[in-house]
Design an enzyme around this catalytic site. Sequence first.
Site, PDB file in Angstrom:
ATOM      1  N   HIS A 131       1.569 -29.255   9.274  1.00 18.00           N
ATOM      2  CA  HIS A 131       1.304 -30.515   9.989  1.00 18.00           C
ATOM      3  C   HIS A 131       2.445 -30.909  10.926  1.00 18.00           C
ATOM      4  O   HIS A 131       2.286 -31.825  11.735  1.00 18.00           O
ATOM      5  CB  HIS A 131       0.977 -31.638   9.006  1.00 18.00           C
ATOM      6  N   ASP A 181      14.196 -21.171   3.534  1.00 12.50           N
ATOM      7  CA  ASP A 181      14.429 -22.374   4.340  1.00 12.50           C
ATOM      8  C   ASP A 181      15.639 -22.156   5.234  1.00 12.50           C
ATOM      9  O   ASP A 181      16.314 -21.124   5.152  1.00 12.50           O
ATOM     10  CB  ASP A 181      14.603 -23.615   3.461  1.00 12.50           C
TER      11      ASP A 181
END
Length: 334
Positions: A243, A197
Amino acid sequence: MPHSDDLLWGAVGDISRFAALLTMAELGVADHLADGPLDSAELARRCGAHAPSLRRVLRELASLDVVRSAGPDMYDLTERGTALRSDVPDSIRSSIRMLGEEGFWYAMGALPATVRDGSSAFIKRHGHLYDHLAANPATSKMFDDYMTARAIPFTENLAKRYTFPENATMVDVAGGKGHILATVLHANPSMRGILLDLDHVTGRARETLAAEGLADRSEVVSGDFFAGVPAGADVYLLASVLHNWDDDDALRILRNVRQAMDPSGRVLVLEVALPDDEAPHLGKDIDLRMLAIFNGGAERTREEFAALFAQADLALSDIVELGSGSSLLEARPR
């Protein structure tokens, strides 16, 4: 079947009901009522609120059965309202606060402007979501808590319903605080994990994995999935990642994963797959948030996922329903 006007007027009223829940979450009303009923003046004092204004909100909250009258001008917490306490495992307080955060609230109100020109009004005012979060640590923490709470139902089912390979290494791409990776590693003692991340997130991920006793079976790496992902793993998990991006960017992410993975590896995409019919569905609600907050972010149907996989030299090999509207789509090298 309710009359259509009832449905429409119910939707109009939802904004006031959500605002009341947001007020309850922001002021910590449920925490202050955890030990028993209080009169509105004392509750306002503890919340740092204006008593007459709070009393009006409490009236609306009572209609939602999150608080109830316990005597003249006295209020108590209901069983339903307990979910807004900050100290319960299934708390939704952070979720409500995040959806009511200034930028999110603005984004949904500005949806008509976004639809008019096809460009996110949120981005025009606040920049990209992840830049906004990086610049606002308190909001970033609230977002992480929201994502953790939102993921609890399908994370538990991911560990129960999907069979991970023995002795595998899994890369959790954009793994946030590490709650999904921790759940998978606890359920699969022979596995190891790598969490990737951005730099401003990885500190909280290390704390989570250490607190879960998994520091020796996990590694946390700072990086950008558009630049690349850790190579050579058996499983790559993309949970609520694709998404956020249009097809071109989603394809860049998938191609980076495909390039990094072992030939026998697999990609797991955890998303809310849209149905093909017109029935109400969680994915349709979330899709409007994606439209409001991202340029090109969208929920997708299974067929659309399969087409993306094919362009990344992957093939859809399995779909596991995880409940709460979520699906796990497994893809393997073609």
